[in-house]
Motif scaffolding. Structure first.
Motif, PDB file in Angstrom:
ATOM      1  N   GLY A 200      26.308 -18.274  24.540  1.00 18.58           N
ATOM      2  CA  GLY A 200      25.909 -16.873  24.427  1.00 18.58           C
ATOM      3  C   GLY A 200      25.113 -16.574  23.183  1.00 18.58           C
ATOM      4  O   GLY A 200      24.337 -15.610  23.150  1.00 18.58           O
ATOM      5  N   ASP A 201      25.286 -17.397  22.131  1.00 17.26           N
ATOM      6  CA  ASP A 201      24.533 -17.179  20.895  1.00 17.26           C
ATOM      7  C   ASP A 201      23.199 -17.908  20.885  1.00 17.26           C
ATOM      8  O   ASP A 201      22.486 -17.880  19.870  1.00 17.26           O
ATOM      9  CB  ASP A 201      25.371 -17.649  19.698  1.00 17.26           C
ATOM     10  CG  ASP A 201      26.651 -16.825  19.545  1.00 17.26           C
ATOM     11  OD1 ASP A 201      26.625 -15.638  19.936  1.00 17.26           O
ATOM     12  OD2 ASP A 201      27.654 -17.397  19.068  1.00 17.26           O
ATOM     13  N   GLY A 202      22.856 -18.583  21.971  1.00 20.49           N
ATOM     14  CA  GLY A 202      21.576 -19.294  22.030  1.00 20.49           C
ATOM     15  C   GLY A 202      21.601 -20.673  21.436  1.00 20.49           C
ATOM     16  O   GLY A 202      20.548 -21.327  21.340  1.00 20.49           O
ATOM     17  N   GLU A 203      22.791 -21.141  21.042  1.00 17.94           N
ATOM     18  CA  GLU A 203      22.886 -22.469  20.454  1.00 17.94           C
ATOM     19  C   GLU A 203      23.041 -23.522  21.557  1.00 17.94           C
ATOM     20  O   GLU A 203      23.692 -23.284  22.581  1.00 17.94           O
ATOM     21  CB  GLU A 203      24.081 -22.553  19.500  1.00 17.94           C
ATOM     22  CG  GLU A 203      23.992 -21.609  18.307  1.00 17.94           C
ATOM     23  CD  GLU A 203      22.850 -21.987  17.382  1.00 17.94           C
ATOM     24  OE1 GLU A 203      22.539 -23.194  17.294  1.00 17.94           O
ATOM     25  OE2 GLU A 203      22.256 -21.083  16.754  1.00 17.94           O
ATOM     26  N   VAL A 204      22.441 -24.702  21.315  1.00 15.07           N
ATOM     27  CA  VAL A 204      22.549 -25.808  22.272  1.00 15.07           C
ATOM     28  C   VAL A 204      23.948 -26.407  22.166  1.00 15.07           C
ATOM     29  O   VAL A 204      24.342 -26.910  21.108  1.00 15.07           O
ATOM     30  CB  VAL A 204      21.489 -26.877  22.000  1.00 15.07           C
ATOM     31  CG1 VAL A 204      21.668 -28.053  22.968  1.00 15.07           C
ATOM     32  CG2 VAL A 204      20.085 -26.291  22.119  1.00 15.07           C
ATOM     33  N   HIS A 205      24.728 -26.313  23.262  1.00 14.76           N
ATOM     34  CA  HIS A 205      26.061 -26.890  23.231  1.00 14.76           C
ATOM     35  C   HIS A 205      26.211 -28.013  24.254  1.00 14.76           C
ATOM     36  O   HIS A 205      27.258 -28.688  24.296  1.00 14.76           O
ATOM     37  CB  HIS A 205      27.125 -25.803  23.494  1.00 14.76           C
ATOM     38  CG  HIS A 205      27.066 -25.243  24.897  1.00 14.76           C
ATOM     39  ND1 HIS A 205      27.822 -25.735  25.919  1.00 14.76           N
ATOM     40  CD2 HIS A 205      26.319 -24.236  25.418  1.00 14.76           C
ATOM     41  CE1 HIS A 205      27.559 -25.043  27.028  1.00 14.76           C
ATOM     42  NE2 HIS A 205      26.652 -24.118  26.748  1.00 14.76           N
ATOM     43  N   ALA A 206      25.148 -28.267  25.079  1.00 12.01           N
ATOM     44  CA  ALA A 206      25.209 -29.347  26.052  1.00 12.01           C
ATOM     45  C   ALA A 206      23.787 -29.689  26.502  1.00 12.01           C
ATOM     46  O   ALA A 206      22.838 -28.923  26.269  1.00 12.01           O
ATOM     47  CB  ALA A 206      26.065 -28.966  27.248  1.00 12.01           C
ATOM     48  N   VAL A 207      23.669 -30.847  27.140  1.00 14.79           N
ATOM     49  CA  VAL A 207      22.384 -31.312  27.648  1.00 14.79           C
ATOM     50  C   VAL A 207      22.557 -31.705  29.100  1.00 14.79           C
ATOM     51  O   VAL A 207      23.458 -32.485  29.442  1.00 14.79           O
ATOM     52  CB  VAL A 207      21.858 -32.516  26.841  1.00 14.79           C
ATOM     53  CG1 VAL A 207      20.537 -33.015  27.440  1.00 14.79           C
ATOM     54  CG2 VAL A 207      21.671 -32.154  25.378  1.00 14.79           C
TER      55      VAL A 207
END
Length: 781
Positions: A200-207
C-alpha cells in the motif's frame, strides 16, 4: 471460513486470541490447545524482520503430528476504540486448496511457468507449470531461498541477479537464458519477464516471474544463423576438397556429432556424370569431421573409395534425390551401423549412443555430385523434419560451390596443359633478377589466347624480360605465339638491342601473315615488350611494339609507369621502334604485363593503371605473394582475355664484382693486361681459373689490338660465371673457323671456344664486345 483456508487472531503481544476451523484442519490443533499460547510456538523458526514489517511473508508451521507446512501468511491490523492496533488477523491458504478467485485460478493454471518471490528471493508461490519444471510440489519450495533450490548455482546467477535488480530498481526486466531445469533432461531456452509487486505504501515487497519456454524459437533462429553462416563460409575457394571441409566445419559439432562428404569419382576427374544411379554406389571420401578427437567414427579414410549398399540411407538419398532420415531401432539404421562397425579401422565401432542418421544428396544444376552424411551420438535429439529441411538447404548451397569448384578445376587443368605445352617449361637460372610470374588463361569458349612471357639470360650477366600478346584466341593465335616466342629467343641470342630486335620481329610477323592462306589468320597481329637489364650499369633498356608500358616500383615504395614511345603492333609496319633507357636502384621491381590485366570495357584504362601502381606497392613477403596481390586488386571480375604478369626484382653487381681496364692499342701492353687480370682473380679467390683466363685475355686483347680500333677495354665480371669481355671501336665481328695445318692464324677463337663454357659477340653503340664465360664452382660466386 472456506475449507482449505485458515485464519487466526493474534494480539499485539503475539498471543493467539482466535482460531478458525480452517486453521484446525490445516494444523491439527484444536482451538483450546492454541488460544492463549504464543504464536511463536507454532513456527519452526522466527519470521524475518522484513516479513514482520511488511505484514506478509512465508512461514513454516509445525503441525500437531510433528510434520511441517510452508504457508504464505498475510496480516491485517485490528483497531481498538482509540484507533490503535489491538491485534492482527492472520490468514493463510492451505497447499492445494482450490483458488477462490478468478485471478488466482488464472495464475495457477497458466500455460507458462509463473512464480512469486519475496524481496529476499524466497519462494512465495508457484503455479502448476513451475512446479513441474522444478520437479517438486509447491509446499516443498515455499519459503526456500532460490539458490538452494537449484544444483548448478553458477548457471542461474543471471536469474538471481535480475530478481535483485527488480527489487532494487522497482522496474520490470525481460531476461533470456539457455539453461537447464531440475526436472528437464536437457537445456532449454527461456524468455523470462520479472515485474515488481508493491504494498500500500508503494514499496516493492515481492517479485512476480513468468517464464516462457522459447526453445523452438531458439532453434529456429539457430538454423537461420547456420544458413547465413553457410553463405559466408562455404565456397570461399574454388577447390572441391576445401569446399567439402568448409561444409563439415559448419555441421560439426553444432548440427551433428559426426559428418562426412563423399563424392562420385567423376566429380574429381574428367569423366562425364553417370546417367543413372542404381544398386550399390561407389563414392570417394573427401572430408569428414567429428566432435570427438581422432574422428573415431570414420570407417573410410580420406581419399579412399567405398561402396555403399543399395539399401543404405546414403545410397537411398542419392537415388531419390532427397534427404533420408534413419533412427535407432529402424532396420536400415541397424544394418548401416552393423556394416560400418564391420569395416571400422582397428575394430573401432561407433561410440555408444549413436541414435540418428541423416543422409542428404549433393545436387547442383540437376546433377548429383555425392552425399553428405550426419550422425548424432551425444546430441540428445533425433534428426527431425526441420533438420532434414535445413540439411537439404545447406547441401544445396554446398553442392553449387562444389560444382563451381569442379568446373573451375576442369577448365584450369585443360588451360594449364595447353600453357605448359606452349610457354617456357621453366625460367632459366640467373642471379641478376628475382622473378615471379602468373599466367591466367581466360575462361571464354574461344579458348586460350596467345599471351606469353620469358626471361632470357644474355651475355655480360644481363637479362632480357619479354612479354607478348597475340591478338585473338584459339589454335592460330597459339601457333603464332609459339613462333614468336622462339623467334625472340633466337634474336636475343644474337644480342640485338631492344629496338632492333622488335624490328626483326615485326618483319617476321609480316611474313607470317602474308604466307598464311587463311584470311582470318592473316589478320592476326601481336604486341610485344622487350626489356634488357644490365646489373653492372643498373640500366633498363626497353622498347615496345603496341604494348602497355612496364611499371617500376622503387625501394622507397613509390611506383610509376616507364615513359615509352611505343611503336605500332607487330605486323603493322610503317613506323620505327624506339628504345628508352632508365637507371634503377638495386631492389627495384619491374612489372611487365599484358593488356588483359588492366583493360575492361566497364572501367577506365587510366584508372586501371593507377590501381596497378597502387597494388604493386603492397607489402608482401615474396614476389609470388605480390603477384597474387596484384591480380586480386587489379584483375577484372570477368577477364575477357588472357593475363600474363612478370615481376622482376633487380640486383646489382657492385664494384667488388667488376674490374675494368683501358688497354693501350700496343701488343707490348698485352702482358701487363694479362697480369692485371691474374691479380684480380687472386683477389677474388679464383686462382684456379687463372690459367684459362690468361689465355682468354691474351687472345681477345691481342685480336682487339690487331683487328679492332681504339678505344679498347677489358672487363672481368664475377657472377655465377666468370665473364671476360673485350670491347673495341670496330663493328666487325669475328667468327669461329677451323685453321688449316699451315695457317699462321685462326686458332685463337677455336682455343677460346674449347676452354670456355660459351663465347660470343655483341654490337654496341660505339663498336662491339667479344665475351667469353667460364663456369665456377658454386662456392666461388
Amino acid at each position: 471460513m472456506v475449507h482449505g483456508s485458515a485464519a487466526a487472531i493474534v494480539d499485539t503481544r503475539g498471543v493467539v486470541r482466535g482460531w478458525s476451523e480452517g486453521a484446525r484442519e490445516l494444523t491439527g490443533y484444536p482451538a483450546d490447545e492454541v488460544v492463549g499460547r504464543p504464536a511463536r510456538d507454532l513456527l519452526t523458526e522466527d519470521l524475518t524482520a522484513d516479513a514482520v514489517a511488511d505484514l506478509v511473508g512465508t512461514a513454516v508451521l509445525r503441525r500437531r503430528d510433528g510434520s511441517s507446512v510452508a504457508l504464505l501468511l498475510t496480516a491485517c491490523a485490528v483497531l481498538g476504540e482509540d484507533g490503535q492496533p489491538s491485534g492482527y488477523m492472520i490468514t493463510a491458504e492451505a497447499p492445494g486448496a482450490p483458488e477462490p478467485t478468478l485471478a488466482g485460478q488464472a495464475f495457477q493454471h497458466a500455460s507458462v511457468a509463473m512464480s512469486v518471490f519475496d524481496a529476499g528471493q524466497h519462494y512465495l508461490r508457484l503455479n502448476d507449470v513451475a512446479c513441474r519444471i522444478m520437479g517438486v510440489p509447491q509446499e516443498a519450495l515455499l519459503g526456500q531461498h532460490f539458490p538452494e533450490s537449484v544444483e548448478d548455482r553458477q548457471a542461474h546467477r543471471g536469474w538471481l541477479a535480475h530478481l535483485r535488480q527488480v527489487v532494487d530498481t522497482g522496474r520490470p526486466v525481460r531476461y533470456e537464458s539457455f539453461t537447464g531445469a531440475p526436472a528437464l533432461n536437457r537445456e532449454h531456452s527461456w524468455t523470462t519477464d520479472m515485474w515488481p509487486l508493491r504494498d500500500g505504501d508503494g514499496e516493492v515487497h515481492a517479485v512476480a516471474v513468468a517464464s516462457f519456454d522459447s526453445t523452438a524459437q531458439y532453434w529456429a533462429r539457430q538454423r537461420l544463423l547456420l544458413l547465413n553462416e553457410a553463405a559466408a563460409t562455404i565456397g570461399t575457394t574454388l577447390d572441391v576438397v576445401r569446399t567439402a571441409e568448409e561444409l563439415i566445419g559448419l555441421l560439426v559439432p553444432r548440427y551433428a556429432d559426426f559428418a562426412s562428404v563423399d563424392l562420385l569419382d567423376w566429380v574429381l576427374g574428367t569423366d562425364e556424370p553417370p546417367t543413372v544411379l542404381e544398386g550399390d554406389i561407389l563414392l570417394r571420401r573427401v572430408a569428414h569431421g567429428s566432435a570427438h578427437e581422432g574422428t573415431p567414427e570414420a570407417a573410410v579414410r580420406l581419399g579412399e573409395a567405398d561402396v555403399y549398399p543399395a539399401p543404405s540411407p546414403p545410397a537411398r538419398a542419392l537415388r531419390d534425390g532427397r534427404a533420408a532420415l534413419s533412427q535407432a531401432g529402424e532396420p536400415d539404421f541397424m544394418r548401416w551401423v552393423a556394416e560400418r562397425n564391420t569395416r571400422a579401422p582397428a575394430g573401432r565401432p561407433y561410440r555408444k549412443g549413436a541414435h540418428s542418421l541423416l543422409a542428404v544428396p549433393l545436387r547442383a544444376r540437376g546433377t548429383t555430385l555425392g552425399v553428405v552424411v550426419a550422425v548424432r551420438i551425444s546430441h540428445p535429439d533425433d534428426f527431425g523434419d526441420d533438420d532434414a529441411v535445413l540439411g537439404e538447404e545447406l547441401a544445396s548451397r554446398a553442392a553449387v560451390c562444389i560444382d563451381n569448384a569442379r568446373r573451375f578445376a576442369r577448365e584450369r587443368t585443360t588451360a594449364l596443359a595447353l600453357q605448359n605445352s606452349l610457354l617456357p617449361r621453366g625460367l632459366p637460372g640467373q642471379a641478376v633478377v628475382e622473378v615471379a610470374h602468373r599466367y591466367l588463361p581466360c575462361g571464354s569458349l574461344a579458348g586460350v589466347g596467345g599471351d606469353w612471357f620469358d626471361v632470357i639470360p644474355l651475355s655480360g650477366s644481363r637479362v632480357a624480360l619479354v612479354v607478348g600478346d597475340v591478338v585473338g584466341h584459339g589454335i592460330p593465335s597459339s601457333a603464332t605465339m609459339g613462333r614468336l616466342c622462339t623467334a625472340v629467343r633466337t634474336l636475343a641470342d644474337v644480342d640485338l638491342p631492344p629496338d632492333e630486335l622488335l624490328t626483326h620481329l615485326d618483319d617476321l610477323v609480316t611474313h607470317l601473315a602474308s604466307d598464311d592462306r587463311d584470311d582470318e589468320a592473316a589478320e592476326l597481329g601481336a604486341t610485344c615488350l622487350y626489356a634488357v637489364y644490365d646489373p653492372v650499369s643498373r640500366r633498363l633498356t626497353t622498347a615496345a611494339a603496341g604494348h602497355p608500358p612496364p611499371a617500376v616500383v622503387l625501394p622507397d615504395g613509390t611506383a610509376h609507369l616507364v615513359p615509352l614511345s611505343a611503336g605500332p603492333p607487330l605486323g603493322v609496319g610503317g613506323l620505327p621502334f624506339e628504345a628508352t633507357e632508365i637507371e634503377l636502384p638495386e631492389g627495384a621491381v619491374v612489372a611487365l604485363y599484358t593488356d588483359g590485366l588492366i583493360e575492361d570495357r566497364d572501367r577506365d584504362l587510366d584508372h586501371a593503371t593507377d590501381e596497378l601502381c597502387r597494388a604493386l606497392t603492397a607489402r608482401t613477403d615474396t614476389l609470388d605473394d605480390l603477384c597474387d596481390s596484384v591480380l586480386k586488386a587489379v584483375l577484372p571480375e570477368e577477364p575477357g582475355d588472357d593475363v600474363a604478369l612478370l615481376l622482376a626484382r633487380t640486383r646489382a653487381l657492385g664494384a667488388d664484382r667488376v674490374a675494368t681496364w683501358d688497354v693501350e692499342p700496343d701488343p707490348a701492353h698485352v702482358a701487363a693486361t694479362r697480369q692485371a687480370a691474374t691479380e684480380q682473380l687472386t683477389a677474388w679467390g679464383l686462382e684456379e681459373a687463372s690459367f684459362v683466363t690468361e689465355l682468354v685475355v691474351s687472345e681477345l686483347v691481342t685480336n682487339a689490338i690487331r683487328y679492332g680500333e681504339p678505344p679498347i677495354q677489358l672487363r672481368l665480371i664475377r657472377d655465377r660465371t666468370l665473364i671476360c669481355e673485350v670491347s673495341d671501336g670496330s663493328s666487325t665481328s669475328p667468327h669461329l673457323r677451323r685453321a688449316h695445318a699451315f695457317d699462321e692464324g685462326g686458332r685463337g677463337l677455336l682455343l677460346v671456344a674449347q676452354l670456355t663454357q660459351r663465347w660470343g659477340s655483341r654490337q654496341t653503340g660505339s663498336g662491339k664486345t667479344i665475351w667469353a664465360e667460364q663456369s665456377l664452382e658454386p662456392a666461388d660466386f
